[in-house]
Design an enzyme around this catalytic site. Structure first.
Site, PDB file in Angstrom:
ATOM      1  N   ASP A   1       0.857  -1.189   0.000  1.00 45.54           N
ATOM      2  CA  ASP A   1       0.000   0.000   0.000  1.00 45.54           C
ATOM      3  C   ASP A   1       0.891   1.237   0.000  1.00 45.54           C
ATOM      4  O   ASP A   1       1.542   1.535   1.003  1.00 45.54           O
ATOM      5  CB  ASP A   1      -0.896  -0.053   1.251  1.00 45.54           C
ATOM      6  CG  ASP A   1      -1.679   1.227   1.464  1.00 45.54           C
ATOM      7  OD1 ASP A   1      -1.819   2.002   0.490  1.00 45.54           O
ATOM      8  OD2 ASP A   1      -2.148   1.437   2.600  1.00 45.54           O
TER       9      ASP A   1
ATOM     10  N   ASP B   1      -1.687  -1.111  -3.975  1.00 40.46           N
ATOM     11  CA  ASP B   1      -1.916  -0.342  -5.202  1.00 40.46           C
ATOM     12  C   ASP B   1      -0.738  -0.514  -6.166  1.00 40.46           C
ATOM     13  O   ASP B   1       0.271  -1.158  -5.836  1.00 40.46           O
ATOM     14  CB  ASP B   1      -2.159   1.143  -4.867  1.00 40.46           C
ATOM     15  CG  ASP B   1      -1.203   1.645  -3.802  1.00 40.46           C
ATOM     16  OD1 ASP B   1       0.001   1.352  -3.931  1.00 40.46           O
ATOM     17  OD2 ASP B   1      -1.654   2.281  -2.822  1.00 40.46           O
TER      18      ASP B   1
ATOM     19  N   GLU C   1      -7.064 -19.661 -17.430  1.00 42.36           N
ATOM     20  CA  GLU C   1      -7.662 -20.458 -16.352  1.00 42.36           C
ATOM     21  C   GLU C   1      -8.756 -21.320 -16.975  1.00 42.36           C
ATOM     22  O   GLU C   1      -9.800 -20.801 -17.383  1.00 42.36           O
ATOM     23  CB  GLU C   1      -8.260 -19.542 -15.280  1.00 42.36           C
ATOM     24  CG  GLU C   1      -8.851 -20.331 -14.134  1.00 42.36           C
ATOM     25  CD  GLU C   1      -9.861 -19.550 -13.307  1.00 42.36           C
ATOM     26  OE1 GLU C   1     -10.032 -19.870 -12.139  1.00 42.36           O
ATOM     27  OE2 GLU C   1     -10.511 -18.629 -13.849  1.00 42.36           O
TER      28      GLU C   1
ATOM     29  N   ASP D   1      -4.004   3.811   2.427  1.00 44.23           N
ATOM     30  CA  ASP D   1      -5.437   3.605   2.690  1.00 44.23           C
ATOM     31  C   ASP D   1      -5.756   2.175   3.146  1.00 44.23           C
ATOM     32  O   ASP D   1      -6.915   1.791   3.227  1.00 44.23           O
ATOM     33  CB  ASP D   1      -6.272   3.984   1.447  1.00 44.23           C
ATOM     34  CG  ASP D   1      -5.935   3.114   0.240  1.00 44.23           C
ATOM     35  OD1 ASP D   1      -5.041   2.242   0.359  1.00 44.23           O
ATOM     36  OD2 ASP D   1      -6.561   3.294  -0.825  1.00 44.23           O
TER      37      ASP D   1
ATOM     38  N   ASN E   1      -0.289   4.456  -0.799  1.00 45.79           N
ATOM     39  CA  ASN E   1      -0.977   5.723  -0.461  1.00 45.79           C
ATOM     40  C   ASN E   1      -1.653   5.691   0.904  1.00 45.79           C
ATOM     41  O   ASN E   1      -2.399   6.604   1.263  1.00 45.79           O
ATOM     42  CB  ASN E   1      -1.969   6.114  -1.569  1.00 45.79           C
ATOM     43  CG  ASN E   1      -3.148   5.149  -1.650  1.00 45.79           C
ATOM     44  OD1 ASN E   1      -3.183   4.152  -0.931  1.00 45.79           O
ATOM     45  ND2 ASN E   1      -4.106   5.441  -2.514  1.00 45.79           N
TER      46      ASN E   1
ATOM     47  N   HIS F   1      -4.923 -17.119  -5.530  1.00 45.78           N
ATOM     48  CA  HIS F   1      -5.870 -16.334  -4.737  1.00 45.78           C
ATOM     49  C   HIS F   1      -7.198 -17.058  -4.542  1.00 45.78           C
ATOM     50  O   HIS F   1      -8.097 -16.511  -3.907  1.00 45.78           O
ATOM     51  CB  HIS F   1      -6.103 -14.983  -5.420  1.00 45.78           C
ATOM     52  CG  HIS F   1      -6.767 -15.130  -6.762  1.00 45.78           C
ATOM     53  ND1 HIS F   1      -6.153 -15.761  -7.821  1.00 45.78           N
ATOM     54  CD2 HIS F   1      -7.986 -14.758  -7.203  1.00 45.78           C
ATOM     55  CE1 HIS F   1      -6.969 -15.762  -8.862  1.00 45.78           C
ATOM     56  NE2 HIS F   1      -8.087 -15.164  -8.514  1.00 45.78           N
TER      57      HIS F   1
HETATM   58  C1  NOJ Z   1     -11.793 -17.110 -11.263  1.00 41.40           C
HETATM   59  C2  NOJ Z   1     -11.024 -16.142 -10.435  1.00 41.40           C
HETATM   60  O1  NOJ Z   1      -9.736 -16.636 -10.210  1.00 41.40           O
HETATM   61  C3  NOJ Z   1     -11.822 -15.929  -9.171  1.00 41.40           C
HETATM   62  O2  NOJ Z   1     -11.092 -15.231  -8.187  1.00 41.40           O
HETATM   63  C4  NOJ Z   1     -13.089 -15.212  -9.549  1.00 41.40           C
HETATM   64  O3  NOJ Z   1     -13.905 -15.056  -8.403  1.00 41.40           O
HETATM   65  C5  NOJ Z   1     -13.856 -15.991 -10.615  1.00 41.40           C
HETATM   66  N1  NOJ Z   1     -13.018 -16.493 -11.660  1.00 41.40           N
HETATM   67  C6  NOJ Z   1     -14.891 -15.111 -11.269  1.00 41.40           C
HETATM   68  O4  NOJ Z   1     -14.275 -14.159 -12.082  1.00 41.40           O
END
Ligand code: NOJ
Length: 532
Positions: free
Chosen positions: A25, A33, A263, A29, A27, A324
């Site tokens: 981060d 970023d 993906e 908040d 800035n 993630h």
């Molecule tokens: C796959 C992404 O990696 C995930 O984080 C997202 O919630 C879904 N697709 C929808 O875009």
């Protein structure tokens, strides 16, 4: 930017995924970023990766934290602006780091002006940029499709008297890739970023951009299991996806060295591999199979061999352990005594196996998933599915130092830091040559200096129970990797041959001189450059 002789950056390099809300981060908040990423390019260069993939940073109401895009050609003010992106590209390129952005083609945000127009009027020329249908005879949704994020995949629009399709949240309406104008608009988006110097895209759920044109219902196997109880033969992986993907690839190929990594979240690796096409679709499809595999030598070997055999000769495999969307692998494979040894072993696997490794920020520190108190959960899956489905635990801020806020932010971070942030952080591990961070860096340097690891063929070798041994070869260079997944030591005889150079994952272990008498500690691995 040099490509360094034998190296092609996207085949032989290593990509580092950044979740932009959580990296740095700048800035103050409490949310990361682009300027923060730029300030931390030193870390990526020091570590020795070749590129970074930034999860979506486009304008978004953040219903799904950026995977709901309200403008494909701008930057959300939370993260910066276009000039900040230009600066990041320039500074990354100056360090020989490539930058992938995240293309989200299956759906936009419901706040995208395209959707506002589409929703506002049944006769608007952009109505059919999204998937609208009349209700079924009983007034309910047009078919039985379900949202991956819970509930029906159809949302009723009272004003225009039709349902719209959303494979994810209702705030993420699906775009219709059967509409040529929408396709042309998305092509312009891709060109917009390539023209700005972006090196490629990670493409979100590419296998969903075409559905059954007749929108037939999926067969139901077990109604009690919701989404998982259907056979998804009509709402994903339609053969028409491939033609649309070839269209994206043609654009990428019109620019030098641009890359598309997709993906394809399908459980059957054979289906995933079809997205390579004949070298005219994805450059790489994410191989998620290791994320589903237990800590087991034979199972890991089987998954790796299976994917290698499926990738067509024009393609190149990809390897990943964390992202993630999944529990961090240091947590997934944690062990009361051998957790760190396992993390070191898996780093060795990921960085020596054939295919482009994708690292997830913080894995180089052995970051674990963080327990998030219910009142601090942010991921919408906590409400649409269940608190345990929340992905917040793997998205917490990067701990840089022992300062308050872990050097991530002077403000309260958007998600809590892990309880060990004052000890498990970049500054502490940089001081310790035996740390996991140094191990990743050492492995990355060894990999870069060893063409057989970056580009060589791979073959499994016979091994004792719970040990995975493979050879990488390129020209006359031969490398052997031996990984002991057992909780106890193992003796190995890898035949004749002298050890020329190598690394072992146990920081206290000395390099063996002969292949015939190799002893591996519990959860220890070695990579050895050998002479004949
Ligand atoms: C796959 C992404 O990696 C995930 O984080 C997202 O919630 C879904 N697709 C929808 O875009």
């Amino acid at each position: 930017m040099g490509t360094g002789g034998h190296r092609s950056w996207w085949k032989h390099g290593v990509i580092y995924q950044i979740y932009p809300r959580s990296f740095q981060d700048a800035n103050g908040d409490g949310v990361g970023d682009l300027a923060g990423i730029r300030e931390r390019l030193d870390h990526l260069q020091w570590l020795g990766v070749d590129g970074l993939w930034i999860s979506p940073c486009f304008p978004s109401p953040m219903a799904d934290f950026g995977y709901d895009v309200a403008d494909y050609c701008d930057i959300d003010p939370l993260f910066g602006d276009l000039s900040e992106m230009d600066r990041l590209l320039e500074e990354a390129h100056a360090r020989d780091l490539r930058v992938l952005l995240d293309l989200v083609p299956n759906h936009s945000s419901d706040q995208h002006p395209w959707f506002a127009e589409s929703r506002g009027d049944r006769n608007h020329p952009r109505r059919d940029w999204y998937v609208w249908r009349d209700p079924a005879a009983d007034g309910g949704p047009p078919n039985n499709w379900l949202s991956i994020f819970g509930g029906p995949a159809w949302e009723w629009d009272e004003a225009t008297g039709q349902y719209y399709l959303h494979s994810f949240l209702k705030e993420q309406p699906d775009l219709d890739w059967r509409n040529p104008e929408l396709v042309a608009a998305m092509h312009d988006v891709v060109r917009f970023w390539f023209d700005r110097g972006v090196d490629g895209f990670r493409i979100d759920v590419i296998h969903r951009i075409a559905k059954d044109p007749e929108l037939r219902s999926n067969p139901v196997l077990d109604p009690s299991r919701g989404y998982g109880g259907q056979r998804h033969i009509h709402d994903e992986n339609h053969p028409d996806v491939h033609e649309r993907l070839r269209g994206l690839r043609r654009i990428a190929d019109a620019y030098p060295e641009r890359v598309l990594v997709g993906e394809v979240y399908l459980m059957d690796p054979a289906e995933v591999a079809t997205y390579y096409g004949k070298g005219d679709e994805l450059h790489q499809a994410f191989n998620f199979s290791l994320m589903q595999t237990p800590f087991d030598a034979a199972r890991m070997r089987d998954e790796i061999e299976r994917f290698h055999a499926l990738v067509p000769p024009e393609g190149w495999p990809n390897q990943v352990l964390s992202s993630h969307d999944a529990r961090r692998h240091a947590s997934r494979y944690d062990h009361p005594l051998l957790g760190e040894a396992r993390a070191r072993l898996l780093a060795l696997l990921l960085l020596t196996v054939r295919g482009t490794p994708f690292l997830y920020y913080g894995e180089e520190l052995g970051l674990r998933n963080v327990e998030i108190p219910e009142d601090r959960l942010r991921d919408p899956l906590a409400w649409t599915l269940h608190p345990a489905a929340s992905r917040d635990g793997e998205r917490t801020p990067m701990p840089w130092s022992a300062e308050p806020g872990a050097g991530f932010s002077p403000a309260e971070p958007w998600l809590p830091l892990g309880p060990d942030a004052s000890t498990r952080n970049v500054a502490v591990q940089r001081e310790d040559p035996a740390s996991l961070l140094h191990w990743y860096r050492t492995l990355l340097a060894f990999r870069r200096a060893t063409p057989a690891l970056e580009g060589g063929a791979q073959q499994s070798l016979p091994a004792p129970a719970e040990v995975y041994v493979y050879e990488r070869r390129l020209g006359t260079e031969r490398v052997i990797v031996a990984l002991n997944f057992a909780d106890e030591g193992r003796e190995l005889d890898l035949g004749a041959g002298a050890v020329l150079a190598g690394l072992r994952s146990d920081p206290s272990g000395a390099l063996p001189t002969r292949l015939s008498e190799l002893r591996l500690a519990p959860c220890e691995g070695v990579v050895l450059r050998v002479g004949s």
